[in-house]
Design an enzyme around this catalytic site. Structure first.
Site, PDB file in Angstrom:
ATOM      1  N   PRO A   2      -3.474  -5.085   5.722  1.00  0.00           N
ATOM      2  CA  PRO A   2      -3.002  -6.243   4.949  1.00  0.00           C
ATOM      3  C   PRO A   2      -4.094  -7.311   4.837  1.00  0.00           C
ATOM      4  O   PRO A   2      -4.832  -7.538   5.798  1.00  0.00           O
ATOM      5  CB  PRO A   2      -1.836  -6.790   5.781  1.00  0.00           C
ATOM      6  CG  PRO A   2      -1.512  -5.751   6.781  1.00  0.00           C
ATOM      7  CD  PRO A   2      -2.718  -4.895   6.949  1.00  0.00           C
ATOM      8  N   GLU A   3      -4.190  -7.938   3.687  1.00  0.00           N
ATOM      9  CA  GLU A   3      -5.161  -9.025   3.524  1.00  0.00           C
ATOM     10  C   GLU A   3      -4.434 -10.354   3.724  1.00  0.00           C
ATOM     11  O   GLU A   3      -3.215 -10.388   3.939  1.00  0.00           O
ATOM     12  CB  GLU A   3      -5.846  -8.893   2.163  1.00  0.00           C
ATOM     13  CG  GLU A   3      -6.438  -7.486   2.011  1.00  0.00           C
ATOM     14  CD  GLU A   3      -7.575  -7.331   1.023  1.00  0.00           C
ATOM     15  OE1 GLU A   3      -8.153  -8.338   0.588  1.00  0.00           O
ATOM     16  OE2 GLU A   3      -7.893  -6.180   0.699  1.00  0.00           O
ATOM     17  N   LYS A  52      -6.256 -13.213   8.676  1.00  0.00           N
ATOM     18  CA  LYS A  52      -5.338 -12.090   8.903  1.00  0.00           C
ATOM     19  C   LYS A  52      -4.554 -12.248  10.198  1.00  0.00           C
ATOM     20  O   LYS A  52      -4.002 -11.272  10.706  1.00  0.00           O
ATOM     21  CB  LYS A  52      -6.137 -10.785   8.917  1.00  0.00           C
ATOM     22  CG  LYS A  52      -6.860 -10.496   7.605  1.00  0.00           C
ATOM     23  CD  LYS A  52      -7.648  -9.214   7.706  1.00  0.00           C
ATOM     24  CE  LYS A  52      -8.409  -8.931   6.421  1.00  0.00           C
ATOM     25  NZ  LYS A  52      -9.236  -7.724   6.544  1.00  0.00           N
TER      26      LYS A  52
END
Ligand SMILES: [Zn+2]
Length: 270
Positions: A2-3, A52
């Protein structure tokens, strides 16, 4: 992985659902049980994302730090709670909803100084209003490393991953291998502004779309992109497919173990 936009969406959701009231915290799997017992029943006072990393603040009890890594997920449901399924590292039960965290890279209870030290090691996050892009510019403008590598370095800019890295370099027509110190201030300013705008769109929509209106499928008369990695993009995972602007096949190579995508015509070697 995930960014940053995914973590900011989670922080926003957790603020809405859990902040401001006592939260039941447990670790059905057991690996976070000792820490969960410390904060169980306490009020979550804030939920924040830095790059993140996700942080849940529980006043003087401490701060839960979550890094999802490659496999971590939060799933959320309205009450009532159900029996845990699989390896649930942390379960939060609030007033109206409950959420399970599975498979994170990190889930730990930190003291405020420990959390501050972790955040201090991160570069500015384009999604945060308190971000200072000058910090990133000072690192980039002194570095011989390629921009494609610098953009992925969380200590330079926090929250950018493989998709935003490839797409923002494409949109700015920058050679991914250009050394940081060869980037002009003007182009840096444009790159940062574009990242901010793209990532804000990502938070809003929950997916990464980077193409201009004139390159959308319905305008170009092409099929929409089908990829589990999300939306309409110029180069990410489009290896050998024609560039949406010039038709040149999109190129791919490995840089620091991660795939890098670019258009050799639109982003010529400088
Ligand atoms: Zn091109």
């Amino acid at each position: 992985m995930p960014e940053g936009h995914t973590l900011h969406r989670l922080a926003r959701l957790h603020r809405r659902r859990y902040v401001g009231a006592p939260v039941e915290v447990s670790s059905p799997q057991g690996r976070f049980s000792t820490e969960a017992a410390v904060i169980d029943g306490h009020v979550m006072t804030a939920a924040e994302a830095f790059g993140k990393h996700l942080f849940h603040y529980y006043g003087s009890q401490g701060i839960v730090h979550v890094h999802l890594g490659l496999y971590g997920t939060f799933t959320e449901y309205p009450l009532p709670v159900a029996e845990p399924v699989g390896q649930v590292r942390m379960r939060l039960v609030g007033r109206t909803h409950w959420t399970d965290l599975r498979g994170p890279n990190r889930c730990e209870l930190l003291t405020p100084p420990q959390a501050e030290a972790l955040i201090a090691r991160l570069g500015p996050d384009p999604l945060r209003d308190d971000a200072d892009p000058q910090e990133a510019w000072e690192r980039i403008s002194r570095s011989r490393a390629p921009l494609a590598g610098l953009l992925m370095d969380q200590s330079v800019i926090a929250g950018v991953g493989n998709v935003y890295r490839a797409e923002v370099l494409y949109r700015q027509r920058i050679d991914p291998m250009l050394p940081g110190r060869s980037l002009s201030r003007r182009r840096w300013d444009a790159l940062w502004a574009d990242l901010r705008q793209l990532m804000r769109e990502g938070v809003r929509l929950g997916r990464i779309d980077t193409v201009e209106p004139e390159h959308r499928p319905e305008v170009m008369g092409r099929a929409p992109r089908r990829d589990r990695h999300g939306g309409e993009v110029y180069v990410y995972r489009r290896t050998h497919k024609p560039c949406l602007v010039c038709g040149t096949p999109v190129a791919q190579t490995k840089l620091a173990g991660r795939n890098l995508y670019w258009c050799p015509t639109c982003q010529p070697t400088e």
